[in-house]
Design a protein around this motif. Sequence first.
Motif, PDB file in Angstrom:
ATOM      1  N   LEU A  84       0.828  -1.201   0.000  1.00  0.00           N
ATOM      2  CA  LEU A  84       0.000   0.000   0.000  1.00  0.00           C
ATOM      3  C   LEU A  84       0.868   1.259   0.000  1.00  0.00           C
ATOM      4  O   LEU A  84       1.901   1.306   0.661  1.00  0.00           O
ATOM      5  CB  LEU A  84      -0.911   0.008   1.231  1.00  0.00           C
ATOM      6  N   ASN A  85       0.421   2.250  -0.751  1.00  0.00           N
ATOM      7  CA  ASN A  85       1.110   3.536  -0.841  1.00  0.00           C
ATOM      8  C   ASN A  85       2.560   3.338  -1.276  1.00  0.00           C
ATOM      9  O   ASN A  85       3.491   3.859  -0.680  1.00  0.00           O
ATOM     10  CB  ASN A  85       1.046   4.272   0.507  1.00  0.00           C
ATOM     11  N   GLY A  86       2.717   2.596  -2.363  1.00  0.00           N
ATOM     12  CA  GLY A  86       4.052   2.334  -2.901  1.00  0.00           C
ATOM     13  C   GLY A  86       4.470   3.395  -3.904  1.00  0.00           C
ATOM     14  O   GLY A  86       4.195   4.582  -3.718  1.00  0.00           O
ATOM     15  N   ALA A  87       5.130   2.977  -4.971  1.00  0.00           N
ATOM     16  CA  ALA A  87       5.622   3.909  -5.980  1.00  0.00           C
ATOM     17  C   ALA A  87       4.495   4.780  -6.524  1.00  0.00           C
ATOM     18  O   ALA A  87       3.406   4.284  -6.841  1.00  0.00           O
ATOM     19  CB  ALA A  87       6.280   3.132  -7.121  1.00  0.00           C
ATOM     20  N   ASP A  88       4.748   6.092  -6.607  1.00  0.00           N
ATOM     21  CA  ASP A  88       3.777   7.068  -7.113  1.00  0.00           C
ATOM     22  C   ASP A  88       2.486   7.077  -6.293  1.00  0.00           C
ATOM     23  O   ASP A  88       1.427   7.449  -6.791  1.00  0.00           O
ATOM     24  CB  ASP A  88       3.457   6.787  -8.588  1.00  0.00           C
ATOM     25  N   GLY A  89       2.572   6.652  -5.040  1.00  0.00           N
ATOM     26  CA  GLY A  89       1.402   6.644  -4.170  1.00  0.00           C
ATOM     27  C   GLY A  89       0.382   5.578  -4.489  1.00  0.00           C
ATOM     28  O   GLY A  89      -0.741   5.603  -3.964  1.00  0.00           O
ATOM     29  N   LEU A  90       0.745   4.629  -5.327  1.00  0.00           N
ATOM     30  CA  LEU A  90      -0.186   3.580  -5.728  1.00  0.00           C
ATOM     31  C   LEU A  90      -0.108   2.370  -4.802  1.00  0.00           C
ATOM     32  O   LEU A  90       0.945   2.045  -4.254  1.00  0.00           O
ATOM     33  CB  LEU A  90       0.108   3.126  -7.157  1.00  0.00           C
ATOM     34  N   ASP A  91      -1.248   1.697  -4.632  1.00  0.00           N
ATOM     35  CA  ASP A  91      -1.277   0.383  -4.010  1.00  0.00           C
ATOM     36  C   ASP A  91      -1.035  -0.654  -5.099  1.00  0.00           C
ATOM     37  O   ASP A  91      -1.572  -0.552  -6.205  1.00  0.00           O
ATOM     38  CB  ASP A  91      -2.647   0.101  -3.378  1.00  0.00           C
ATOM     39  N   PHE A  92      -0.233  -1.666  -4.792  1.00  0.00           N
ATOM     40  CA  PHE A  92      -0.015  -2.794  -5.695  1.00  0.00           C
ATOM     41  C   PHE A  92      -0.595  -4.035  -5.020  1.00  0.00           C
ATOM     42  O   PHE A  92      -0.306  -4.296  -3.847  1.00  0.00           O
ATOM     43  CB  PHE A  92       1.478  -2.983  -5.972  1.00  0.00           C
ATOM     44  N   TYR A  93      -1.390  -4.795  -5.751  1.00  0.00           N
ATOM     45  CA  TYR A  93      -2.028  -5.968  -5.137  1.00  0.00           C
ATOM     46  C   TYR A  93      -2.209  -7.085  -6.162  1.00  0.00           C
ATOM     47  O   TYR A  93      -2.268  -6.839  -7.371  1.00  0.00           O
ATOM     48  CB  TYR A  93      -3.369  -5.586  -4.502  1.00  0.00           C
ATOM     49  N   ASP A  94      -2.270  -8.290  -5.659  1.00  0.00           N
ATOM     50  CA  ASP A  94      -2.467  -9.460  -6.515  1.00  0.00           C
ATOM     51  C   ASP A  94      -3.038 -10.595  -5.694  1.00  0.00           C
ATOM     52  O   ASP A  94      -3.003 -10.579  -4.465  1.00  0.00           O
ATOM     53  CB  ASP A  94      -1.148  -9.887  -7.168  1.00  0.00           C
ATOM     54  N   VAL A  95      -3.551 -11.595  -6.383  1.00  0.00           N
ATOM     55  CA  VAL A  95      -3.908 -12.879  -5.764  1.00  0.00           C
ATOM     56  C   VAL A  95      -2.993 -13.921  -6.376  1.00  0.00           C
ATOM     57  O   VAL A  95      -2.936 -14.075  -7.596  1.00  0.00           O
ATOM     58  CB  VAL A  95      -5.387 -13.229  -5.985  1.00  0.00           C
ATOM     59  N   SER A  96      -2.254 -14.607  -5.508  1.00  0.00           N
ATOM     60  CA  SER A  96      -1.194 -15.502  -5.971  1.00  0.00           C
ATOM     61  C   SER A  96      -1.526 -16.960  -5.700  1.00  0.00           C
ATOM     62  O   SER A  96      -1.940 -17.330  -4.597  1.00  0.00           O
ATOM     63  CB  SER A  96       0.124 -15.146  -5.268  1.00  0.00           C
ATOM     64  N   LEU A  97      -1.291 -17.785  -6.737  1.00  0.00           N
ATOM     65  CA  LEU A  97      -1.373 -19.243  -6.621  1.00  0.00           C
ATOM     66  C   LEU A  97       0.010 -19.858  -6.781  1.00  0.00           C
ATOM     67  O   LEU A  97       0.134 -21.060  -6.993  1.00  0.00           O
ATOM     68  CB  LEU A  97      -2.329 -19.802  -7.683  1.00  0.00           C
ATOM     69  N   VAL A  98       1.041 -19.025  -6.659  1.00  0.00           N
ATOM     70  CA  VAL A  98       2.422 -19.509  -6.792  1.00  0.00           C
ATOM     71  C   VAL A  98       2.738 -20.527  -5.704  1.00  0.00           C
ATOM     72  O   VAL A  98       3.475 -21.489  -5.936  1.00  0.00           O
ATOM     73  CB  VAL A  98       3.416 -18.325  -6.746  1.00  0.00           C
ATOM     74  N   ASP A  99       2.186 -20.337  -4.514  1.00  0.00           N
ATOM     75  CA  ASP A  99       2.376 -21.289  -3.416  1.00  0.00           C
ATOM     76  C   ASP A  99       1.241 -22.298  -3.327  1.00  0.00           C
ATOM     77  O   ASP A  99       1.030 -22.912  -2.280  1.00  0.00           O
ATOM     78  CB  ASP A  99       2.490 -20.544  -2.081  1.00  0.00           C
ATOM     79  N   GLY A 100       0.500 -22.473  -4.426  1.00  0.00           N
ATOM     80  CA  GLY A 100      -0.605 -23.412  -4.429  1.00  0.00           C
ATOM     81  C   GLY A 100      -1.933 -22.735  -4.129  1.00  0.00           C
ATOM     82  O   GLY A 100      -2.036 -21.501  -4.108  1.00  0.00           O
ATOM     83  N   TYR A 101      -2.949 -23.550  -3.866  1.00  0.00           N
ATOM     84  CA  TYR A 101      -4.327 -23.067  -3.769  1.00  0.00           C
ATOM     85  C   TYR A 101      -5.077 -23.859  -2.698  1.00  0.00           C
ATOM     86  O   TYR A 101      -4.880 -25.073  -2.569  1.00  0.00           O
ATOM     87  CB  TYR A 101      -5.007 -23.264  -5.127  1.00  0.00           C
ATOM     88  N   ASN A 102      -5.917 -23.135  -1.939  1.00  0.00           N
ATOM     89  CA  ASN A 102      -6.826 -23.859  -1.041  1.00  0.00           C
ATOM     90  C   ASN A 102      -8.242 -23.324  -1.038  1.00  0.00           C
ATOM     91  O   ASN A 102      -9.177 -24.059  -0.727  1.00  0.00           O
ATOM     92  CB  ASN A 102      -6.275 -23.892   0.397  1.00  0.00           C
ATOM     93  N   LEU A 103      -8.433 -22.040  -1.396  1.00  0.00           N
ATOM     94  CA  LEU A 103      -9.769 -21.438  -1.376  1.00  0.00           C
ATOM     95  C   LEU A 103      -9.941 -20.462  -2.536  1.00  0.00           C
ATOM     96  O   LEU A 103      -8.993 -19.772  -2.909  1.00  0.00           O
ATOM     97  CB  LEU A 103      -9.986 -20.656  -0.073  1.00  0.00           C
ATOM     98  N   PRO A 104     -11.164 -20.359  -3.083  1.00  0.00           N
ATOM     99  CA  PRO A 104     -11.435 -19.259  -4.009  1.00  0.00           C
ATOM    100  C   PRO A 104     -11.358 -17.933  -3.259  1.00  0.00           C
ATOM    101  O   PRO A 104     -11.755 -17.839  -2.090  1.00  0.00           O
ATOM    102  CB  PRO A 104     -12.873 -19.532  -4.472  1.00  0.00           C
ATOM    103  N   MET A 105     -10.851 -16.893  -3.925  1.00  0.00           N
ATOM    104  CA  MET A 105     -10.696 -15.590  -3.285  1.00  0.00           C
ATOM    105  C   MET A 105     -10.851 -14.483  -4.317  1.00  0.00           C
ATOM    106  O   MET A 105     -10.380 -14.612  -5.449  1.00  0.00           O
ATOM    107  CB  MET A 105      -9.318 -15.485  -2.614  1.00  0.00           C
TER     108      MET A 105
END
Length: 293
Positions: free
Chosen positions: A117-138
């Motif tokens: 939150l409040n990163g470069a240029d005041g923007l929030d950066f966010y994602d949903v990651s399945l890189v570590d696998g999956y257990n629930l829809p989100m």
Amino acid sequence: MDRLLAVAVAVAVLCLLSGVHSTSFKIVNKCRHTVWPGLLSGANTAQLPTTGFALPSGASRTVPLPRSWSGRIWGRTLCGRDSQGRFACGTGDCGSGEVECGGGGAKPPATLAEFTLNGADGLDFYDVSLVDGYNLPMLVVARGGKRGGCSATGCLVDLNGACPAQLKVASGNGTGRAVACRSACEAFGDPQYCCSGPYATPDTCQPSPYSLFFKNACPRSYSYAYDDKTSTYTCAGADYIIIFCPLPYTSQKVLTARKESAKLLPLVNKTTMYLMSKYASGASFSAWTLPGR
């Protein structure tokens, strides 16, 4: 009195200019069972008022957090206390032995929502990651954003039933129903799946058939380490709604309400959803990968 008022106004303005004002996560459980959200703050980031709690089916809870915050949130399932009173979960366990995670992260496999939150240029950066696998829809929805795309992202499909046999995690010491789906990195430890060793660059680490399983079903989610271009989203000044087990029609409602660009990848690959349902009772790996490629 006038001087005190002027000082108060000056302080308020400075807080606004410095980004000290807070944002919030509204965490919603649409699953038919209790979910225990876990929250982990990143290094050199303020700790949150809670690091874990029980969220019954149909319930929600709002967690305030500072604007300059980074970390992740996930859902734990199949939780309870053992004979020694230690709290543990079947998926997403954070190893604390308590409902509060206390600085522990999710044990893979787990679906992760990641924020800076409040990163470069005041923007929030966010994602949903399945890189570590999956257990629930989100699903993650930005609300009230002022700049950035502010697009919804997530994985709305229940992948556990159609998870490849090599990646599937089942309850009852592997004899029960599927409760999670491991990443190929965790399952095999091969550098080409982990993007490590000689595969530690975007040029050498490419999507695998296993990561494409996740990507085909959930086009906006991170599926492997270098899946940045189609998986990272930005917004400024937003609050966020994080929904576990969003209803099947949620994605269409979100896209209609936000009038998102047709250039964006869909939240759900409808063809893959059909295949998931059709082959949920024991699909072979080739059965569901070939039609989506």
